[in-house]
Design a protein around this motif. Structure first.
Motif, PDB file in Angstrom:
ATOM      1  N   MET A   1      80.727  58.926  -7.719  1.00  0.00           N
ATOM      2  CA  MET A   1      79.126  58.212  -7.396  1.00  0.00           C
ATOM      3  C   MET A   1      78.695  59.149  -6.356  1.00  0.00           C
ATOM      4  N   THR A   2      77.288  59.487  -6.747  1.00  0.00           N
ATOM      5  CA  THR A   2      76.370  60.822  -5.840  1.00  0.00           C
ATOM      6  C   THR A   2      76.077  59.803  -4.359  1.00  0.00           C
ATOM      7  N   ASN A   3      76.115  60.409  -2.748  1.00  0.00           N
ATOM      8  CA  ASN A   3      75.574  59.147  -2.799  1.00  0.00           C
ATOM      9  C   ASN A   3      73.788  60.222  -1.889  1.00  0.00           C
ATOM     10  N   THR A   4      72.909  59.819  -3.229  1.00  0.00           N
ATOM     11  CA  THR A   4      71.443  60.047  -2.985  1.00  0.00           C
ATOM     12  C   THR A   4      70.611  59.184  -3.275  1.00  0.00           C
ATOM     13  N   GLU A   6      69.264  58.692  -5.853  1.00  0.00           N
ATOM     14  CA  GLU A   6      69.049  57.949  -7.374  1.00  0.00           C
ATOM     15  C   GLU A   6      70.988  58.430  -7.406  1.00  0.00           C
ATOM     16  N   LEU A   7      71.240  56.561  -7.991  1.00  0.00           N
ATOM     17  CA  LEU A   7      73.013  57.191  -8.101  1.00  0.00           C
ATOM     18  C   LEU A   7      73.110  56.390  -9.080  1.00  0.00           C
ATOM     19  N   GLN A   8      73.816  56.847  -9.198  1.00  0.00           N
ATOM     20  CA  GLN A   8      74.662  57.224 -11.252  1.00  0.00           C
ATOM     21  C   GLN A   8      75.698  57.477 -11.205  1.00  0.00           C
ATOM     22  N   ILE A   9      76.650  56.329 -11.988  1.00  0.00           N
ATOM     23  CA  ILE A   9      78.319  56.160 -12.036  1.00  0.00           C
ATOM     24  C   ILE A   9      78.578  56.872 -12.995  1.00  0.00           C
ATOM     25  N   LEU A  10      79.903  57.546 -13.204  1.00  0.00           N
ATOM     26  CA  LEU A  10      80.359  58.531 -14.339  1.00  0.00           C
ATOM     27  C   LEU A  10      81.273  57.688 -14.597  1.00  0.00           C
ATOM     28  N   LEU A  11      81.260  57.190 -15.700  1.00  0.00           N
ATOM     29  CA  LEU A  11      82.702  56.331 -16.335  1.00  0.00           C
ATOM     30  C   LEU A  11      83.765  57.442 -16.618  1.00  0.00           C
ATOM     31  N   THR A  12      84.393  57.625 -16.458  1.00  0.00           N
ATOM     32  CA  THR A  12      85.902  57.731 -17.159  1.00  0.00           C
ATOM     33  C   THR A  12      86.553  57.081 -18.094  1.00  0.00           C
ATOM     34  N   THR A  13      87.231  57.812 -18.471  1.00  0.00           N
ATOM     35  CA  THR A  13      88.370  56.667 -19.630  1.00  0.00           C
ATOM     36  C   THR A  13      89.294  55.684 -18.495  1.00  0.00           C
ATOM     37  N   THR A  14      89.970  56.078 -17.391  1.00  0.00           N
ATOM     38  CA  THR A  14      90.259  54.545 -16.518  1.00  0.00           C
ATOM     39  C   THR A  14      89.478  53.538 -16.559  1.00  0.00           C
ATOM     40  N   ASP A  15      88.172  54.135 -17.165  1.00  0.00           N
ATOM     41  CA  ASP A  15      87.033  52.709 -16.762  1.00  0.00           C
ATOM     42  C   ASP A  15      87.360  51.656 -17.403  1.00  0.00           C
ATOM     43  N   LEU A 206      69.338  40.344 -18.538  1.00  0.00           N
ATOM     44  CA  LEU A 206      68.573  41.824 -18.529  1.00  0.00           C
ATOM     45  C   LEU A 206      68.996  42.497 -19.358  1.00  0.00           C
ATOM     46  N   PRO A 207      68.049  42.664 -20.565  1.00  0.00           N
ATOM     47  CA  PRO A 207      68.758  42.756 -21.700  1.00  0.00           C
ATOM     48  C   PRO A 207      69.135  44.795 -21.538  1.00  0.00           C
ATOM     49  N   GLY A 208      69.819  44.664 -22.684  1.00  0.00           N
ATOM     50  CA  GLY A 208      70.475  45.948 -22.587  1.00  0.00           C
ATOM     51  C   GLY A 208      70.096  47.181 -22.294  1.00  0.00           C
ATOM     52  N   MET A 209      69.139  47.370 -22.777  1.00  0.00           N
ATOM     53  CA  MET A 209      68.007  49.146 -23.028  1.00  0.00           C
ATOM     54  C   MET A 209      68.139  48.987 -21.283  1.00  0.00           C
ATOM     55  N   MET A 210      67.334  47.874 -20.464  1.00  0.00           N
ATOM     56  CA  MET A 210      67.255  48.395 -19.346  1.00  0.00           C
ATOM     57  C   MET A 210      67.332  48.481 -18.099  1.00  0.00           C
ATOM     58  N   THR A 211      68.836  47.346 -18.856  1.00  0.00           N
ATOM     59  CA  THR A 211      70.163  47.258 -17.845  1.00  0.00           C
ATOM     60  C   THR A 211      70.863  48.622 -17.879  1.00  0.00           C
ATOM     61  N   GLY A 212      71.092  49.710 -19.401  1.00  0.00           N
ATOM     62  CA  GLY A 212      71.691  51.127 -19.504  1.00  0.00           C
ATOM     63  C   GLY A 212      70.826  51.660 -18.660  1.00  0.00           C
ATOM     64  N   GLN A 213      69.319  51.684 -18.722  1.00  0.00           N
ATOM     65  CA  GLN A 213      68.887  53.084 -18.525  1.00  0.00           C
ATOM     66  C   GLN A 213      68.952  52.506 -16.503  1.00  0.00           C
ATOM     67  N   ILE A 214      68.875  51.694 -16.512  1.00  0.00           N
ATOM     68  CA  ILE A 214      68.921  50.884 -14.729  1.00  0.00           C
ATOM     69  C   ILE A 214      70.025  51.640 -13.936  1.00  0.00           C
ATOM     70  N   LEU A 215      71.243  51.695 -15.292  1.00  0.00           N
ATOM     71  CA  LEU A 215      72.394  52.094 -14.531  1.00  0.00           C
ATOM     72  C   LEU A 215      73.393  53.614 -13.995  1.00  0.00           C
TER      73      LEU A 215
END
Length: 263
Positions: A1-4, A6-15, A206-215
């Motif tokens: 997760m970046t400390n900016t 615009e937060l973005q969490i990159l999912l890994t295989t472990t996740d 909160l629908p999937g499309m909206m949730t996905g964009q926010i995440l």
């Protein structure tokens, strides 16, 4: 997760592995309550991983190339599979069922998607895969559910209400007048899931499309606008699909002499 900002969490295989462990919890509940859903849950989980991973690779390749014929091939396959899925959910099979479901799914989805791409979003070129593939996918996924519910209930009504329909025909009612009540109920049944989701969207869910964009770090206001557009597209496509499905289905149960005939 970046400390900016615009937060973005990159999912890994472990996740993914941690998330899949939740399925084990569900299987444990199924085992304890003797629901006999263990094998079904396992198959569904494996298929989810395999199918989404496979489509992810395909979409990455198509997005990079942006060739109209490749995009058109994927859209055609998606529509065909949606028609098959809608047909398989109808319990009483009749001759021409697949044709009816495929026509209802394809005509409604293609029409609404075309309006969305060319008029609302004004995407250029129209075959830009980033837009047309996910939009058609959203519309098809909801339309096939609505269409299968409509077809299934209408066919069941034809069998259960055969004496009533034949009585109305004997009293000089037209085929459409004789089946209008069950057809209306079937269309309402098919539209109910879409209407229910529209009534509680943003309040309960909160629908999937909206949730996905926010995440993914998108602006929430833009995510909301995209979700509003997609909800209206889904509603329009579901309504058209249910209506087409009902009209196509009822014609299969009347012969050239306007006599009611069960397969």
């Amino acid at each position: 997760m970046t400390n900016t900002n615009e937060l973005q969490i990159l999912l890994t295989t472990t996740d993914i592995a941690l998330a899949s462990s939740l399925i084990l919890l569900v299987m444990l509940v199924s085992w304890r309550l003797r629901l006999h859903l263990g094998s079904t849950l396992l198959i569904a989980a494996v298929r989810t991983i395999v199918q989404l991973s496979f489509i992810g690779l395909i979409l990455a390749w198509v997005f990079a190339r942006e060739q109209w014929y490749e995009v058109l091939l994927i859209l055609t396959m998606m529509t065909l599979i949606a028609g098959i899925a809608a047909k398989n959910r109808v319990q009483r099979v009749y001759k021409g069922l697949f044709t009816d479901t495929l026509l209802a799914v394809s005509l409604s989805a293609v029409l609404v998607t075309t309006i969305a791409i060319t008029i609302i979003l004004q995407v250029s070129p129209w075959y830009t895969p980033q837009f047309i593939i996910p939009i058609l996918g959203l519309i098809l996924g909801n339309s096939l559910t609505a269409i299968s519910l409509t077809s299934n209930q209408l066919v069941e009504a034809f069998y259960s209400q055969q004496p009533r329909i034949e009585m109305m025909l004997s009293l000089s009612a037209t085929p459409y007048e004789a089946i209008h009540t069950p057809m209306r109920a079937a269309i309402i049944s098919g539209m109910t899931p879409t209407l229910n989701s529209m009534l509680v969207v943003g309040i309960v869910s909160l629908p999937g499309m909206m949730t996905g964009q926010i995440l993914a770090g998108a602006d929430p206001s833009q995510a909301v606008r995209y979700q509003i557009v997609t909800m209206f597209l889904i509603c329009a496509s579901s309504t058209l699909g249910c209506t087409l499905s009902a009209l196509l289905t009822y014609r299969r149960f009347f012969n050239a002499d306007k006599q009611f005939v069960l397969p």
